[in-house]
Design an enzyme around this catalytic site. Structure first.
Site, PDB file in Angstrom:
ATOM      1  N   ASP A   1     -25.245 -29.192 -30.118  1.00 42.48           N
ATOM      2  CA  ASP A   1     -24.159 -28.343 -29.641  1.00 42.48           C
ATOM      3  C   ASP A   1     -23.549 -28.884 -28.352  1.00 42.48           C
ATOM      4  O   ASP A   1     -24.086 -29.812 -27.738  1.00 42.48           O
ATOM      5  CB  ASP A   1     -24.649 -26.896 -29.447  1.00 42.48           C
TER       6      ASP A   1
ATOM      7  N   ASP B   1     -32.818 -14.482 -27.681  1.00 41.99           N
ATOM      8  CA  ASP B   1     -32.350 -13.616 -28.766  1.00 41.99           C
ATOM      9  C   ASP B   1     -32.545 -14.275 -30.134  1.00 41.99           C
ATOM     10  O   ASP B   1     -32.053 -13.783 -31.138  1.00 41.99           O
ATOM     11  CB  ASP B   1     -30.870 -13.254 -28.556  1.00 41.99           C
TER      12      ASP B   1
ATOM     13  N   HIS C   1     -31.520 -17.423 -30.876  1.00 44.33           N
ATOM     14  CA  HIS C   1     -30.507 -18.411 -31.262  1.00 44.33           C
ATOM     15  C   HIS C   1     -31.106 -19.806 -31.296  1.00 44.33           C
ATOM     16  O   HIS C   1     -32.021 -20.131 -30.542  1.00 44.33           O
ATOM     17  CB  HIS C   1     -29.235 -18.320 -30.419  1.00 44.33           C
TER      18      HIS C   1
ATOM     19  N   GLU D   1     -25.662 -17.882 -32.646  1.00 43.39           N
ATOM     20  CA  GLU D   1     -25.998 -16.604 -32.037  1.00 43.39           C
ATOM     21  C   GLU D   1     -26.312 -15.562 -33.113  1.00 43.39           C
ATOM     22  O   GLU D   1     -25.909 -15.719 -34.273  1.00 43.39           O
ATOM     23  CB  GLU D   1     -24.814 -16.108 -31.203  1.00 43.39           C
TER      24      GLU D   1
HETATM   25  C1  GLP Z   1     -29.251 -23.077 -24.948  1.00 40.60           C
HETATM   26  C2  GLP Z   1     -29.182 -24.176 -25.989  1.00 40.60           C
HETATM   27  C3  GLP Z   1     -30.284 -24.051 -27.013  1.00 40.60           C
HETATM   28  C4  GLP Z   1     -31.616 -23.814 -26.335  1.00 40.60           C
HETATM   29  C5  GLP Z   1     -31.559 -22.530 -25.534  1.00 40.60           C
HETATM   30  C6  GLP Z   1     -32.879 -22.176 -24.865  1.00 40.60           C
HETATM   31  O1  GLP Z   1     -28.597 -21.932 -25.323  1.00 40.60           O
HETATM   32  N1  GLP Z   1     -27.921 -24.221 -26.661  1.00 40.60           N
HETATM   33  O2  GLP Z   1     -30.326 -25.229 -27.813  1.00 40.60           O
HETATM   34  O3  GLP Z   1     -32.655 -23.749 -27.280  1.00 40.60           O
HETATM   35  O4  GLP Z   1     -30.562 -22.709 -24.540  1.00 40.60           O
HETATM   36  O5  GLP Z   1     -32.998 -22.893 -23.693  1.00 40.60           O
HETATM   37  P1  GLP Z   1     -34.305 -23.020 -22.808  1.00 40.60           P
HETATM   38  O6  GLP Z   1     -35.082 -24.115 -23.463  1.00 40.60           O
HETATM   39  O7  GLP Z   1     -33.801 -23.436 -21.471  1.00 40.60           O
HETATM   40  O8  GLP Z   1     -34.993 -21.728 -22.839  1.00 40.60           O
END
Ligand code: GLP
Length: 242
Positions: A67, A136, A138, A143
């Site tokens: 992404d 959540d 995702h 989402e």
């Molecule tokens: C972002 C990214 C995701 C990731 C998520 C959780 O939203 N787009 O790919 O998994 O954050 O991030 P973290 O690993 O910092 O909890």
């Protein structure tokens, strides 16, 4: 679904890096689907360390990232393009022309999503997709939703995601982009292997819901229960409720 328990963040990172290394050793010209967020940073650090020791070679690898924020210049320190270069691409021998991310600077969402889907198709799909998980549920920026979105699409980020990611933008949610381009669920599910990393007590609840509850687009990660080769590597805290 295979669940691997790690002692702590360092152990989780090493175990995940071991699985990625094995993939690259077994198939040097593999396609790695890569992820951003705080969780995989330690995994990349370990891969860089092994690369420096001559244990893993990325010269034939192709990468496709999950992404990118829409509207953020590549050079912005919090673009996923910058994140990936800082944490991995600039530190190993992956060829610049073999690196693929959605182009957040292309404001034509339809054209950019179609281009990115064509890129993933042209490289033959993904051998191993690395994922983190949002609070959540995702994955990428898929989402919670009424339906599982299939291919690359443009999303409006949920307030909770903006809140969670503001830590990367001086704690100011005004500075967090409100939209992103993300690989879709179908593309992620078509990856031949999926590897999720999760750490910390903050992820315990969603790990339980996503992998021990019903499969629903309201918790996008729950679809991974149906993937034939899904591995979750979590530390003690993230796995504490299962
Ligand atoms: C972002 C990214 C995701 C990731 C998520 C959780 O939203 N787009 O790919 O998994 O954050 O991030 P973290 O690993 O910092 O909890």
């Amino acid at each position: 679904m295979k669940i691997i328990r790690a002692k702590d963040y360092y152990d989780m990172s090493r175990k995940a890096a071991n699985i990625i290394s094995a993939q690259v050793i077994l198939k040097p010209d593999c396609v790695l689907g890569l992820a951003t967020g705080g969780t995989p940073v330690g995994t990349y650090k370990q891969l860089v360390d092994w690369y420096n020791k001559g244990d893993v070679d990325f010269s034939e690898v192709t990468t496709v990232n999950l992404d990118e924020y829409r509207g953020l210049p590549k050079e912005h320190p919090e673009s996923y393009w910058s994140f990936m270069h800082r944490n991995l691409f600039d530190l190993v021998n992956v060829r610049p022309e073999a690196i693929n991310l959605p182009d957040g600077t292309n404001m034509d969402a339809k054209a950019e999503c179609a281009r990115y889907d064509a890129v993933i198709k042209s490289v033959g799909g993904i051998d191993l997709q690395l994922l983190g998980i949002g609070h959540d549920g995702h994955i990428g920026f898929n989402e919670p939703c009424d339906v599982f979105e299939l291919g690359t699409h443009c999303v409006d980020l949920k307030p909770e995601t903006i809140e969670a990611n503001k830590r990367f933008f001086d704690g100011n949610e005004e500075l967090v982009p409100k939209q992103a381009y993300t690989m879709g669920i179908k593309t992620i599910m078509q990856a031949r292997k999926v590897l999720m990393v999760a750490n910390g007590v903050g992820k315990a609840e969603i790990i339980k819901k996503a992998f021990f509850g019903p499969v629903t687009p309201e918790i996008p990660a729950s679809i991974l229960q149906m993937h034939p080769d899904f591995i979750l590597v979590g530390d003690e805290e993230a796995l504490s409720l299962i």
